[in-house]
Design a protein around this motif. Structure first.
Motif, PDB file in Angstrom:
ATOM      1  N   GLY A   1       2.074   6.717   0.830  1.00 17.57           N
ATOM      2  CA  GLY A   1       1.958   7.116   2.223  1.00 17.57           C
ATOM      3  C   GLY A   1       1.068   8.328   2.426  1.00 17.57           C
ATOM      4  O   GLY A   1       0.590   8.571   3.535  1.00 17.57           O
ATOM      5  N   ALA A   2       0.835   9.103   1.370  1.00 19.89           N
ATOM      6  CA  ALA A   2      -0.005  10.296   1.517  1.00 19.89           C
ATOM      7  C   ALA A   2      -1.465   9.926   1.712  1.00 19.89           C
ATOM      8  O   ALA A   2      -2.256  10.714   2.220  1.00 19.89           O
TER       9      ALA A   2
ATOM     10  N   GLU B   1      -0.601   4.230   7.341  1.00 14.44           N
ATOM     11  CA  GLU B   1      -0.285   4.473   8.746  1.00 14.44           C
ATOM     12  C   GLU B   1      -1.281   3.827   9.698  1.00 14.44           C
ATOM     13  O   GLU B   1      -0.932   3.452  10.813  1.00 14.44           O
ATOM     14  N   SER B   2      -2.544   3.740   9.248  1.00 15.67           N
ATOM     15  CA  SER B   2      -3.589   3.234  10.146  1.00 15.67           C
ATOM     16  C   SER B   2      -3.572   1.722  10.260  1.00 15.67           C
ATOM     17  O   SER B   2      -4.344   1.175  11.032  1.00 15.67           O
ATOM     18  N   PHE B   3      -2.748   1.058   9.486  1.00 22.09           N
ATOM     19  CA  PHE B   3      -2.846  -0.395   9.434  1.00 22.09           C
ATOM     20  C   PHE B   3      -1.519  -1.069   9.767  1.00 22.09           C
ATOM     21  O   PHE B   3      -1.055  -1.955   9.075  1.00 22.09           O
ATOM     22  N   THR B   4      -0.914  -0.601  10.847  1.00 30.05           N
ATOM     23  CA  THR B   4       0.373  -1.177  11.247  1.00 30.05           C
ATOM     24  C   THR B   4       0.164  -2.428  12.085  1.00 30.05           C
ATOM     25  O   THR B   4      -0.948  -2.736  12.510  1.00 30.05           O
TER      26      THR B   4
ATOM     27  N   LEU C   1       0.835  -1.202   0.000  1.00 22.00           N
ATOM     28  CA  LEU C   1       0.000   0.000   0.000  1.00 22.00           C
ATOM     29  C   LEU C   1       0.869   1.251   0.000  1.00 22.00           C
ATOM     30  O   LEU C   1       0.533   2.257  -0.630  1.00 22.00           O
ATOM     31  N   ILE C   2       2.002   1.203   0.698  1.00 21.10           N
ATOM     32  CA  ILE C   2       2.889   2.374   0.730  1.00 21.10           C
ATOM     33  C   ILE C   2       3.565   2.578  -0.621  1.00 21.10           C
ATOM     34  O   ILE C   2       3.661   3.690  -1.128  1.00 21.10           O
TER      35      ILE C   2
END
Lengths: 305, 313, 495
Positions: C273-274, C389-392, C263-264
Motif C-alpha cells: 500500500g505504500a 489506491e489509484s486503481f480502485t 498489488l496491496i
C-alpha cells in the motif's frame, strides 16, 4: 480440532449474514434478470439505520432490555430499508425496463456509488463503533488453554436467519404473492395478461430483498459492533458470489452459497492467509461464473436461436 | 450402413449426388427428445424442404446442421466437391477428425465443427426464423460483415488495412462490388445506406438471404423464409430462390409452412412429425402420402395459430 | 432470462411494417383536473422523501472524542429537502409531465445546424486541444501561473484517452467491462517497476551509458506497458468472454479487485500500500527537464522553468489520445471493427456468418487494454508515484460513466463527457462561494459531494438519456450518402 470447531461456528455465522443478503440478489435476478449492483449498499444503509435506531433506543428513550432493543431495531430497519429499496426501484430501475440490456446494470452502479457517498456525507466518513451488545459466550470445550466458544450473538444470528428463512420460504411457496412472483419470473407479459400486477410484484420483491438485507445489516452491526459507509461493497460482492455459487434464481441455493462462502472465508483466513481472504472470495466468483454459471442448485440455461 | 432408403426402385437424385447426409440424428434436451433418429439427404444443386407441424423438430435439425446445437447422436456429413462413399464416411467418423480432404473434394462432419467453422469452413449459411439482422448497421455494412472471412484472410488485424494501403482498398472494393451484386438481386440498391432496422419486413427477409449468400455458401439453410410475407413478396422470394439455385453453386435447405413456396420450388421434401421422419420424396409423392395428409396438411387452422405464437418464441 | 423480455420490448418498439402514424394528441384536460392530482402526487412524493431522509439525515451518529456515539438532530434539513422535492415535483407535474401535453417535436432547424457543424467539430476540437496550453498561458498571464490549467488539461486528457480505450470494449463491442482500471494499473506498475528497478539501472549503466535507463526508461517502457496490458487483456479475457453481458461485468469487476488486492499484498514486489515513489521523471527523448547545462532549457535556449516538463507532458498525452482515436477510427472501418459492432448487435447472427466471436471479442478486449496500459504508463510518469489506491473500482466506474454519458461508440461524445465530468468535478472543488455563511457554512466541503453527484448523474443519464450525449451512430462505409443511424436502432451490449 478445536480451531476447526471454532472456525465452523464463526463461518456459519458469517455465512448466515451472506445468505440473507444473497437472497436479495437472487430474487431480483430471478424476476427481472438484472444484477442489482446497489444491493450491497442497501445492506450498508440498513446497518446505519440500525445504528441510529439502537442509539435512539438506548441513549434517548433509555430501554435497557437488549432483546427489546434488537427486536425494535430489526423492525425499524426492515421498514425503512424496504422503503429505500422501493424508492430505488421506482426511480432508478423501473423507467429502464424497456431499455437496452446493460442500462439497469449501469444505473445500479450509479445507485451504489450514490448510496455509499450519501451515507458518507450524511453520517461522516469515520467508523461508527457501538459498545458490545450481547457479550456473553458459552464455552463449549476447553483444552490446553484454548476455548471453543459459542457466543450468544452467534446463536441469535443463526436462529433469526433460520426463522426468517422459514417464514420467507412459506411466503414464496404458499401465498398469492409468491405465486405472482413465480409467474412473473416465468413470463412477465403473460402474467400481466392474466391480471397479475407485475409492477407491484416487482416492487414487493425489491422490498422483501431489502428487508432481509436489513436483518443482515442489523446482525452485522450486532456481531462486529462497528459500521462504515464503505462496508457495502465487499460484503455485497461476496453475497453476490454466494448467490451465483448456489445457483442464481434459486432461494435455497442462495442460503447454501452464503454458508459455503462464509465457511470458505473463515477457514481460508484461519489456515492460509488472512490478507488474501478477499482474493479467495473474488476468485471463487470468477471460477464459478466461468465453469459452472448455473451454480450448485440453479437450472442450466439453454440458448435460444 | 443399412440405411432404409426410399422404397421406390428408381434411385433418387439426392441419393445419387448428395451434398448433405444426415444419418440417425437425435437431439435430446434433458428428457425431451426433440429429434429422434432422423436421416435424410439433401441433393447437390437442389432445393430440399423440411416440413412438419410446429414442434416437429425442424428448427432443431437446422440448429444441429448449422452448428448451434451439438446433436446428442448422429452424423451430419457435408461433402464439398464430390460425394464421399459410405465407407469413406465411416472411416472419417472412426478417425475422430472433423474433415477429410480427397482429390475429389472435402468432407466435413458438421457435428464436430465449432459453430462459426460450420459457416467459415464447411460453407453452410443460414437465416433465422425471427430475423437477425444487424439492425443498427446499414444494409451495405450488413453485407460487408458477411464477407468477414474473405476479408480477414490476411489476419484479423491486417497492417495493410490498418494503414489503408492501396492493396487493401482494392480488396475492400471487391467486397463492396460483391455486396452490390446481391443488393441488385434483392432490389435494395437504393437503400444501401439506410439502417437495416428501418427496412420493411419483406425487405429484411430478403436482406437476410442476401447476407447469407455473401458468405458464398455451399448450402443455404432458410428457416421459414416466407413467414409473414404477403402473396406478392412470397412470389418474389420464389423467384429469388430459383435464381440462386440456377446461377450459383448453392444448394438450398429450407423449413417452410407456406405450401405454395414448398410445392413451387422444392425438388425434395422431407416431412417430420414429433421429431421423427414420416415421409421423404418428391413434392408430388409427399403431397399424396396419406400419413402426411393426416398429420400435417389437415391441421391448417391450428397451425396458423401456433405459427403466430411461434414468432415470439 | 431477460432475453425474451428485451426481444418482446424491441418487437413492440419497432413494428415490422414501417412506423405507425403518430397519434393525434388527446385534448388537454381542464386545469382543475390537472392541478388536484398533481398536488396530491407532489405531497405524497414529499412525504416519501421525508421518510427516506429521516433516519440518516434527520439523525446523525456523532463521534464525541473517545466516548460513545451521540445523536444529533437535523430535522430542519429533512423538511427543507422534502419541501424542495415536493415543489419540484409539483412544478414538473404541471409543466413537463402534464398529462395531455404534446410531446416536444425535435427542432428541425437545430438538427440542420448540428448537421452542418458536425464535420467541423472534430478539427475544431483537435485544434483547441493543440493550442490549449498556449491559451492557458495567455489567459493566466505567465508560464508559471498556467500550471493549474495545464495540469487540469493533462488530467482531463488522461480520462479522454481512457474513455476512448474503454469505448472500444464497451461502446463498439458491447462488452461491459467493470475492471478496466486493472489494465491501467498493469501499465502503471509495469513502467514503475521497470524504471525503478536497480538491476536494470545497473545493467544499462554498465552496458549502454551512464544514466541511460533514468532518461530513456519511459520511452522504452511505454510500448512494453501497452503490450503487457494487452497481453493481460488476452489472459483475463480468454476464459470470460463467452459469458453473458452482466456476468461478464461482474467477472471483470472481480478481476480488477483481485489485481488491486494482489498489488496491496505482494509487498516484496510492489511495496504494498505504500506504493512506488522512485519513478524517474519524463525526458524530452533523453534530454532531461532540469536547470543543468544539458537540460531542455539550456539546449533550446530558454530560461529554465519547471512548466516546460508539464507542457511536454500535455503534448505526450495529447499524442497518445490522438493515437487512440486514430487507431479506433481505422479499426472501425476494418473487418474486425465491423465485426465488433456486429457482435454488439447480434452475436448469434455473427456466428452464423462464420465470425469467431471469442477471437473477435478478445481483440476488442486486448486493444482496449493496450490503450489502458499506455495511459497507465503515462499516469506513472506524470505523478511519479503509484499505489494501489489509484486503481480502485471507483476509477473503473468513472471511466465507464464517461463512456456511457458520451454515448457508447461515439468518440466526440466520449471526449465531451470526459471534459464535462472531470472538469465538472474539478469545478466543484473550487466552488468556494458555497462556503459562505449564508449558504452552507465554512466547514462545508464541496468536493465531498463529487461522487454523490456523480452516482446520481449516472442514474439520471440512464433514465433520461440512455443513449448518452451523442446518440447516433455513424456508418463506417457508404455508397452515396453517409447518414447517421438513429440510436433507437443501435443495440448496446449483447447477451
Amino acid at each position: 480440532m478445536d480451531i476447526f470447531l471454532q472456525q465452523l461456528i464463526n463461518g456459519l455465522t458469517l455465512g448466515s449474514i451472506y445468505g440473507l443478503i444473497a437472497i436479495g440478489y437472487t430474487m431480483v435476478f430471478g424476476i427481472i434478470g438484472m444484477v442489482n449492483f446497489a444491493h450491497g449498499d442497501v445492506f450498508m444503509v440498513s446497518a446505519f439505520i440500525g445504528l441510529i435506531c439502537v442509539l435512539l433506543l438506548t441513549t434517548v428513550i433509555g430501554i435497557s432490555s437488549i432483546f427489546l432493543i434488537l427486536a425494535i431495531t430489526l423492525v425499524v430497519a426492515m421498514v425503512f430499508t424496504g422503503l429505500v429499496s422501493w424508492a430505488i426501484e421506482r426511480v432508478a430501475y423501473r423507467p429502464l425496463r424497456g431499455s437496452f440490456r446493460l442500462a439497469p446494470m449501469i444505473s445500479a452502479i450509479g445507485m451504489s456509488i450514490f448510496l455509499s457517498n450519501f451515507v458518507q456525507v450524511a453520517q461522516g466518513p469515520r467508523n461508527k463503533p457501538l459498545p458490545p451488545m450481547v457479550p456473553d459466550v458459552i464455552v463449549l470445550m476447553e483444552r490446553n488453554g484454548y476455548q471453543v466458544t459459542l457466543a450468544y450473538k452467534q446463536i441469535i444470528i443463526m436462529a433469526v436467519t433460520a426463522g426468517l428463512l422459514f417464514g420467507f420460504w412459506w411466503l414464496v411457496q404458499k401465498t398469492p404473492l409468491g405465486r405472482a412472483q413465480r409467474a412473473c419470473e416465468q413470463d412477465r407479459k403473460m402474467a400481466a395478461l392474466l391480471g397479475i400486477n407485475v409492477d407491484r410484484t416487482i416492487s414487493l420483491t425489491f422490498v422483501i430483498g431489502a428487508a432481509l438485507a436489513a436483518v443482515a445489516g442489523v446482525m452485522y452491526l450486532m456481531y462486529y459492533g462497528v459500521v462504515n459507509f464503505a462496508d457495502g461493497f465487499v460484503p455485497g460482492v461476496k453475497a453476490f458470489t454466494a448467490a451465483v455459487l448456489g445457483g442464481i434464481g434459486s432461494l435455497p441455493g442462495a442460503v447454501l452459497g452464503g454458508l459455503l462462502i462464509g465457511l470458505i472465508e473463515t477457514f481460508w483466513s484461519a489456515y492460509f492467509s488472512i490478507e488474501y481472504k478477499d482474493v479467495a472470495a473474488f476468485s471463487i466468483l470468477v471460477v464459478v461464473l466461468i465453469f459452472m454459471p448455473q451454480g450448485l442448485l440453479g437450472r442450466p440455461e439453454v440458448e435460444k436461436v | 450402413m443399412a440405411e432404409a432408403a426410399s422404397p421406390s426402385p428408381a434411385p433418387k437424385s439426392w441419393d445419387l449426388n448428395p451434398l448433405l447426409k444426415v444419418d440417425h440424428l437425435s437431439m435430446r434436451f434433458g428428457g425431451l427428445v426433440a429429434v429422434g433418429d432422423v436421416s435424410f439427404r439433401a441433393g447437390r444443386g437442389e432445393v430440399t424442404a423440411v416440413i412438419g407441424p410446429n414442434g416437429a423438430g425442424k428448427t432443431t435439425v437446422f440448429n444441429c446442421i448449422t452448428g448451434f446445437y451439438k446433436p446428442s447422436t448422429g452424423r451430419l456429413a457435408l461433402m464439398q466437391g464430390c460425394p464421399a462413399t459410405d465407407a469413406e464416411l465411416d472411416a472419417l467418423t472412426c478417425g475422430g477428425l472433423a474433415s477429410a480432404r480427397t482429390a475429389a473434394g472435402t468432407t466435413y462432419l458438421l457435428e464436430r465443427l465449432a459453430d462459426h467453422k460450420v459457416s467459415s469452413r464447411a460453407k453452410v449459411a443460414r437465416t433465422f426464423q425471427n430475423i437477425r439482422l444487424f439492425a443498427g448497421m446499414t444494409v451495405l455494412e450488413n453485407l460487408l460483415v458477411a464477407q468477414h472471412m474473405s476479408l480477414t484472410q490476411a489476419g484479423l488485424i491486417n497492417p495493410a488495412a490498418l494503414l489503408n494501403l492501396p492493396s487493401w482498398r482494392r480488396q475492400q472494393k471487391q467486397a463492396v462490388d460483391h455486396a452490390l451484386y446481391w443488393l441488385d438481386k434483392i432490389a435494395l440498391t437504393a437503400r444501401a445506406d439506410d439502417p437495416a432496422g428501418d427496412l420493411p419486413y419483406g425487405d429484411q427477409r430478403r436482406l437476410e438471404i442476401a447476407r447469407a449468400m455473401c458468405t458464398r455458401p455451399a448450402l443455404l439453410c432458410l428457416d421459414e423464409p416466407a413467414a409473414g410475407l404477403n402473396p406478392r413478396e412470397s412470389l418474389e422470394l420464389n423467384t429469388l430462390l430459383l435464381a440462386i439455385r440456377a446461377e450459383h453453386e448453392t444448394s438450398i435447405l429450407l423449413i417452410e409452412h407456406d405450401m405454395s413456396v414448398v410445392m413451387g420450388i422444392s425438388d425434395h421434401v422431407v416431412v417430420l412429425e414429433y421429431g421423427r421422419k414420416i415421409a421423404d420424396g418428391t413434392p408430388q409423392e409427399v403431397r399424396n402420402d396419406p400419413k402426411v395428409i393426416a398429420s400435417y396438411l389437415g391441421v391448417e387452422d391450428e397451425e396458423e395459430v401456433e405459427a403466430v405464437a411461434g414468432v415470439h418464441a | 432470462m431477460a432475453d425474451h423480455r428485451s426481444d418482446l420490448w424491441e418487437r413492440e418498439d419497432t413494428p415490422p411494417e414501417g412506423a405507425p402514424a403518430p397519434q393525434p394528441a388527446p385534448p388537454a384536460p381542464p386545469a382543475e383536473a390537472v392541478l388536484l392530482p398533481a398536488l396530491k402526487d407532489a405531497v405524497l412524493t414529499g412525504i416519501i422523501t421525508g421518510l427516506l431522509l429521516l433516519p440518516l439525515v434527520g439523525f446523525r451518529a456523532t463521534e464525541s472524542g473517545s466516548g460513545p456515539l451521540t445523536l444529533t438532530y437535523r430535522f430542519g434539513l429533512v423538511s427543507v429537502f422534502a419541501g424542495l422535492v415536493m415543489v419540484l415535483r409539483l412544478v414538473l407535474n404541471l409543466t413537463v409531465w402534464r398529462p395531455g401535453r404534446p410531446p416536444r417535436a425535435k427542432s428541425a432547424a437545430l438538427a440542420g445546424v448540428s448537421q452542418r457543424i458536425a464535420p467541423a467539430l472534430k478539427p475544431a476540437f483537435f485544434a483547441f486541444a493543440l493550442l490549449y496550453p498556449f491559451i492557458a498561458i495567455v489567459f493566466s498571464g505567465s508560464l508559471s501561473l498556467s500550471r493549474y490549467w495545464v495540469d487540469l488539461g493533462i488530467y482531463i486528457l488522461t480520462y479522454v484517452m481512457l474513455g476512448w480505450g474503454l469505448n472500444i470494449v464497451v461502446g463498439l463491442a458491447g462488452l461491459l467491462d467493470l475492471g478496466y482500471v486493472a489494465f491501467y494499473a498493469v501499465g502503471a506498475y509495469t513502467f514503475a517497476l521497470l524504471s525503478s528497478s536497480v538491476p536494470l539501472n545497473a545493467f544499462f549503466d554498465a552496458h549502454v551509458a551512464e544514466g541511460f535507463w533514468a532518461s530513456w526508461s519511459f520511452w522504452v517502457c511505454l510500448p512494453v506497458a501497452g503490450l503487457l496490458a494487452g497481453l493481460w487483456g488476452i489472459i483475463l479475457g480468454f476464459p470470460v468472454l463467452r459469458l453473458r453481458g452482466d456476468y461478464l461485468a461482474i467477472v471483470t469487476l472481480a478481476f480488477g479487485e483481485i489485481i488491486r488486492l494482489v498489488l496491496i499484498n505482494w509487498v516484496s514486489l510492489t511495496n504494498g500500500g505504500a506504493g512506488i515513489s522512485s519513478i524517474p521523471p519524463i525526458t524530452f527523448f533523453g534530454v532531461p527537464f532540469n536547470s543543468g547545462d544539458d537540460g531542455f532549457a539550456a539546449i533550446f535556449g530558454l530560461d529554465y522553468n519547471s512548466m516546460h516538463r508539464m507542457i511536454f507532458l500535455y503534448f505526450v498525452i495529447l499524442g497518445l489520445a490522438a493515437l487512440t482515436a486514430l487507431a479506433t477510427i481505422r479499426l472501425r472501418s476494418m473487418p474486425v471493427g465491423r465485426a465488433w459492432e456486429a457482435l454488439r448487435e447480434d452475436e448469434i447472427a455473427c456466428r452464423s456468418l462464420g465470425i469467431n466471436t471469442t477471437l473477435t471479442k478478445l481483440t476488442a478486449f486486448a486493444t482496449g487494454a493496450m490503450f489502458g496500459g499506455f495511459a497507465g504508463a503515462f499516469f506513472a510518469v506524470r505523478v511519479r508515484f503509484v499505489s494501489p489506491e489509484s486503481f480502485t473500482f471507483m476509477e473503473s466506474a468513472v471511466i465507464l460513466a464517461i463512456v456511457v454519458l458520451g454515448g457508447m461508440g461515439s468518440q466526440i461524445g466520449v471526449a465531451s463527457a470526459a471534459i464535462l465530468l472531470i472538469g465538472g468535478m474539478e469545478l466543484l472543488r473550487n466552488l468556494s462561494f458555497l462556503k459562505a455563511d449564508f449558504l452552507f457554512g465554512s466547514d462545508f466541503d464541496p468536493s465531498l459531494y463529487r461522487m454523490l453527484i456523480f452516482g446520481f448523474a449516472m442514474v439520471a443519464v440512464m433514465v433520461w438519456r440512455p443513449r448518452g450525449l451523442v446518440a447516433n451512430r455513424m456508418p463506417t462505409i457508404f455508397l452515396k450518402e453517409r447518414k447517421a443511424v438513429s440510436g433507437a436502432l443501435v443495440k448496446e451490449g449483447h447477451g
